[in-house]
Design a protein around this motif. Structure first.
Motif, short mmCIF file in Angstrom:
data_model
loop_
_atom_site.label_atom_id
_atom_site.label_comp_id
_atom_site.label_asym_id
_atom_site.label_seq_id
_atom_site.Cartn_x
_atom_site.Cartn_y
_atom_site.Cartn_z
N ALA A 290 0.84 -1.21 0.00
CA ALA A 290 0.00 0.00 0.00
C ALA A 290 0.87 1.25 0.00
N ALA A 291 1.93 1.27 0.81
CA ALA A 291 2.84 2.41 0.83
C ALA A 291 3.60 2.52 -0.48
N SER A 292 4.00 1.39 -1.02
CA SER A 292 4.72 1.36 -2.29
C SER A 292 3.89 2.00 -3.40
N ALA A 293 2.59 1.67 -3.42
CA ALA A 293 1.70 2.21 -4.45
C ALA A 293 1.58 3.73 -4.33
N GLU A 294 1.49 4.23 -3.10
CA GLU A 294 1.41 5.68 -2.90
C GLU A 294 2.71 6.37 -3.32
N LEU A 421 0.37 6.55 3.36
CA LEU A 421 1.56 5.69 3.25
C LEU A 421 2.27 5.53 4.59
N GLU A 422 2.25 6.60 5.40
CA GLU A 422 2.87 6.48 6.73
C GLU A 422 2.07 5.53 7.62
N ALA A 423 0.74 5.53 7.46
CA ALA A 423 -0.09 4.60 8.23
C ALA A 423 0.20 3.16 7.82
N ALA A 424 0.42 2.95 6.52
CA ALA A 424 0.75 1.61 6.04
C ALA A 424 2.11 1.16 6.58
N VAL A 425 3.07 2.07 6.58
CA VAL A 425 4.41 1.75 7.10
C VAL A 425 4.34 1.47 8.60
N ALA A 426 3.50 2.23 9.31
CA ALA A 426 3.40 2.08 10.76
C ALA A 426 2.89 0.70 11.17
N ALA A 427 2.24 0.01 10.24
CA ALA A 427 1.77 -1.34 10.55
C ALA A 427 2.91 -2.35 10.63
N GLU A 428 4.10 -1.95 10.18
CA GLU A 428 5.30 -2.79 10.27
C GLU A 428 6.17 -2.26 11.40
N PRO A 429 6.17 -2.90 12.56
CA PRO A 429 6.95 -2.41 13.70
C PRO A 429 8.44 -2.33 13.37
N GLY A 430 9.05 -1.21 13.69
CA GLY A 430 10.49 -1.07 13.45
C GLY A 430 10.85 -0.56 12.08
#
Length: 469
Positions: A290-294, A421-430
């Protein structure tokens, strides 16, 4: 000890590594840079023995992040402010004074007459009679202002002042992302003129505080200073090692870098991605689609800086101030020129009998201009300077710096895109992202973005430590 890999050795990546390395419980840090040198869009060289910046040459001093970093790595004594910042506009046959504006949006209609002409200035004055803007969603600043104040304002003020920052088209740039203070005002202000007047007044209350800052010898010294500091702290910096893919593992992340036939694999507890949008999109395609697409939708503009040296005795007396901007509608090759020797005392001192000046070339959609040879670009820039300020003397030395895909474009809805995109990244801890593609293209904004990314990753590492047996 926990480990973090920072992908990207530009100012954003190095600032993120610094934030981690100087915080509590610093992890083991590795910075990976795909190119042979660090710094990204910050670079320096010498022209006829004079130090010059080939990319950005100043930082915003009205926000603290970049200035604080410069001081923190021991360059505070070399922090300087411009000797003059009075730039003009090259319109028609001469350089004209820039009227009071907020990033190109006029404050006083009467003051715009010389730049816009009487009829266009009169149209600006009538903006206050229109219904209040009552903005509820993002708009393109160039189109919005043209509708309320006339196209001449967008063409001759917003285009050179704001479009020049992004090397983009004023008609496409997000008001919310590029001028957030004005966007906030326009939700409730009765008119655009009232909003700009209030912002200008607030700015004048800060009068005396310098807007910009530089470093003696060039802002690019920030990069060498960071490298020295980070290396002394045990941070490992590896050049010419481009990351292609980041994947999740049972206990962290794996990064695949280097040539496909013989990849280098690195593992980490946390990862900060500090590269432009396109490579970030590729390396996050599997991990955070999802972040990649944005990220893949963010456009970039290419441009070049032509740096010239001339004899001070040949510099035209009438060419005063710090330089000038050029509206695109004027049809010139150059979009702006900075008289470095006048703007920075250190440049004048280092130059001796020589004066250094810069000209920028190219904007979004003008890649064809950059297909010309260095010699052609120097000749075109020199010819424009001859017409603009009467520079007749031969150029003593020149450098052409090309920045392909150098500046991200903040289109309408940009901040919403970044939120997603930041919300999508935030789903991956670290995992965290930072850089010019997100919430500001300037050095200070990049450093701020890096600090937030480092805080996020460090919080994850601290959480891991509390869970350890």
């Amino acid at each position: 000890m926990s480990s973090v890999v920072v992908v990207g050795g530009g100012i954003s990546g190095l600032a993120a590594a610094y934030a981690l390395a100087t915080g509590p419980n610093p992890p083991r840090i590795t910075v990976l840079e795909g190119s042979p040198r660090l710094g990204g869009k910050l670079a320096g060289a010498e022209l006829e023995g004079i130090p010059v910046d080939l990319g950005a040459e100043s930082v915003l001093a009205r926000r603290p992040e970049a200035v604080d970093l410069i001081k923190a790595i021991g360059l505070g004594d070399d922090l300087v402010h411009p000797a003059t910042t009075s730039a003009g506009l090259w319109i028609g046959d001469r350089i004209r004074a820039i009227p009071p504006t907020v990033m190109g949006v006029p404050v006083d209609p009467a003051a715009t007459t010389d730049v816009l002409g009487e009829a266009a200035a009169e149209e600006v004055a009538h903006e206050a009679e229109l219904p209040s803007p009552a903005l509820q969603e993002d708009v393109a600043i160039g189109r919005f202002v043209a509708e309320r104040m006339g196209k001449a304002v967008t063409d001759k003020l917003i285009d050179p002042l704001l479009g020049g920052v992004y090397a983009g088209r004023a008609e496409e740039i997000s008001l919310a992302a590029a001028v957030p203070d004005l966007y906030a005002k326009l939700r409730t202000a009765p008119s655009l003129l009232v909003a700009t007047a209030e912002l200008r007044e607030a700015g004048q209350r800060r009068a005396g505080q310098p807007v910009f800052a530089g470093i003696v010898g060039g802002v690019n010294r920030l990069i060498s200073g960071l490298e020295k500091d980070l290396t002394a702290r045990g941070v490992q910096i590896r050049r010419q090692l481009a990351v292609r893919r980041i994947t999740r593992t049972a206990d962290g992340y794996e990064l695949e870098a280097g040539p496909v036939p013989a990849p280098t694999l690195l593992s980490a507890d946390g990862v900060i991605v500090a590269v432009p949008a396109a490579p970030a999109a590729r390396m996050l395609a599997e991990l955070v689609p999802a972040a990649s697409a944005e990220l893949a939708t963010i456009e970039y503009a290419s441009m070049a800086i032509v740096t010239l040296a001339v004899r001070k005795q040949d510099w035209p007396e009438g060419a005063t101030g710090s330089g000038f901007l050029v509206p695109s509608v004027e049809g010139r090759t150059i979009k702006a020129s900075t008289y470095s020797h006048a703007k920075w005392q250190w440049s004048s001192d280092a130059g001796g009998e020589l004066a250094v000046l810069r000209a920028s070339v190219g904007r979004l959609g003008e890649e064809y201009v950059l297909q010309r040879s260095d010699e052609e670009l120097v000749a075109l820039a020199t010819a424009d300077l001859q017409r603009a300020v009467g520079l007749q003397a031969p150029v003593v030395g020149s450098l052409v710096s090309r920045w392909g895909g150098g500046l991200p474009q903040y289109a309408v809805g940009h901040l919403d895109r970044v939120d997603r995109l930041e919300a999508a990244v935030a789903a991956e801890p670290g995992l965290a992202v930072c850089g010019a593609a997100y919430r500001g293209v300037g050095i200070a904004a990049c450093v701020a973005s890096s600090g937030k990314a480092a805080t996020r990753v460090q919080a994850h590492l601290d959480a891991l430590a509390t869970m350890a047996p």
